[in-house]
Design an enzyme around this catalytic site. Sequence first.
Site, PDB file in Angstrom:
ATOM      1  CD  GLU A   1     -33.127  19.069 -16.286  1.00 40.65           C
ATOM      2  OE1 GLU A   1     -34.025  17.887 -16.178  1.00 40.65           O
ATOM      3  OE2 GLU A   1     -33.631  19.386 -17.848  1.00 40.65           O
TER       4      GLU A   1
ATOM      5  CG  ASP B   1     -28.939  20.429 -10.996  1.00 45.69           C
ATOM      6  OD1 ASP B   1     -29.152  21.798 -10.341  1.00 45.69           O
ATOM      7  OD2 ASP B   1     -29.439  19.048 -11.039  1.00 45.69           O
TER       8      ASP B   1
ATOM      9  CG  ASP C   1     -24.899  17.555 -11.770  1.00 46.06           C
ATOM     10  OD1 ASP C   1     -25.553  18.123 -12.300  1.00 46.06           O
ATOM     11  OD2 ASP C   1     -25.627  16.668 -10.490  1.00 46.06           O
TER      12      ASP C   1
ATOM     13  CG  ASP D   1     -26.982  13.986 -14.921  1.00 47.83           C
ATOM     14  OD1 ASP D   1     -26.253  13.463 -16.006  1.00 47.83           O
ATOM     15  OD2 ASP D   1     -27.378  13.514 -14.343  1.00 47.83           O
TER      16      ASP D   1
END
Length: 639
Positions: A431, A504, A506, A508
Amino acid sequence: MSDIQKVETTYDESQIQVLEGLEAVRKRPGMYIGSTSQRGLHHLVYEIVDNAIDEALAGYCTHIEVCIEPGNVISVRDNGRGIPVGIHHKMGISTVEVVYTILHAGGKFGDGGYKVSGGLHGVGASVVNALSEWLTVDVYLDGKIHSIQFHRGVPDGPLHITGDTKERGTFVRFKADATIFETTEYDYDVLLNRLREQAFLNAGVTITFTDRRDPNAVRETQMCYQGGIREFVQHLNRNKTPLHPEVIYLAAQKDDSVAEVAMQYNDSYNENILSFANDINTTEGGTHETGFKSALTRVINDYAHKYKYLKEDDKNLSGDDTREGLSCVISVKLTNAQFEGQTKTKLGNSEIRGLVDGAVYEALSAYLEENPATAKTILEKCLTAARAREAARKAREATRRKSALESASLPGKLADCQERDPSLTEIYIVEGDSAGGSAKSGRDRRFQAILPLWGKMLNVEKARLDKVYGNEKLMPMVTAFGAGIGDEFDITKLRYGKIILMADADVDGSHIRTLLLTFFFRYMRPLIENGHVYIAQPPLYKVAKGKMEPRYAYTEEQLAELLTQFPGAEVQRYKGLGEMNPEQLWETTMNPENRTILKVNMEDAQSADEIFTILMGEKVEPRRNFIESNAKYVNNLDI
């Protein structure tokens, strides 16, 4: 002359081994329970529970109690007839000992013991015994408790009376052998799903499941479903919106064979058909499933033509069209069930196809005639599916034409690898352009390909296949993998052996991973079933002190350990992959010698389907409940 000399070896009768008794099971456990992973471990529980279920099928058992005791000991108790305790006429030992020590011994062959049984091969109890560190059996029969104990399949002594009782039934306790299994830790939810299935399939039988491993947090679930498979379908649709309030129920009997079908359409775009034969989940389908599908397609097409939903020259609806948004349970019970393989995942009895086909055609035709409002709802759903399929076909052809016209049909942002053998290659789905740039610079270009994602990610849980074509984030992946999509997916054309999702660490990143996994699950399921999908595990922290080489922590525990070793060290929390330079990304996340990647498996397709529906579907309430009940497991939350 060569230094390598031929070594003469004898190959005669002394080389041929005969594995006595249960020795064969301990030598080759995978042949009997599929594997020695947690999946095989759970199979031990299923085998003993299946014996109790067989008593329920025979009409003698109303309550089964299953418990995970401290130390991962399993106990299963039923109030059936109790295993016969007399001396076996051929073997000269108690029948209980025969059942638990002799392969292919049981009441499931020929006439007498069981008319209908899931235990086809008579190996269940003896296999569990062979693969247990210890196992005990108590039989409550004729006012007495008859007991026997085994260690690794060998009896400590003969069956003996240990007390008086007014109860009847069988009580089995065992501890799986840690020298055979990769893990002896049971998963409560996996076992609960299987036991719930059995409760649905045997209307009126009570199954109590308790987990006592943590005395401060005992879990207990009691299940009894008088509505049988009707309630099973309601359970499957509980996070979806049914298109008609009533579950359609059909049943038929011929000689000793019984077939039941319960079905209800919902507003999703996926079919969920579960089939069972003698309470065994036939995950690969078989003749009962084939009979249902062919009858359903015929009934709906006949009705559509009769009431002018389809004109004379219109093409018939396809099987896929008639099954879109369908939740269905097919349960057949028969005497000589023919399964393919010991793990019994596909039914082979040819006569069952005709029984199910005829029953569904006759009963469903009558139901649609008697319930025109429901019939109209179902037909409109099927016709919309057909239109979407036609739109998908046109979009697919347009995509193909576009690819053929372009000089290179691979996506422009794909950094391909040099190796062409799929068993040696891997593709990272990354991403963001900054992380994609680092990955392209840090990779080993011989066997690692990189595809950065860009554009808007489509939630396929809320979209049909025709919306996937042209999606600028999903289609480059489809093109890069080279194996197609949906019904046309062909795993033999897959260009990369490993597909690694790198996002990532996190919220998202988790969202993107879930969207991608939903896409694979719905439209490229063989990728997951065949173990091609992995999730990269980038580090959460970098720990640096003075001139020492930086260390990386992938968990909070590892970070605490590093800070104990290097007090006063500087800690950098990685918010995203883009914060790592190419060397760091290679060292921590992409180097096969150092990295950690998690394989995504299909241990339980039904619960995966349920979680995807909850997280990515239309209904808000189930999602809120899921988040509230799982909030306690969250470690790293970025707010």
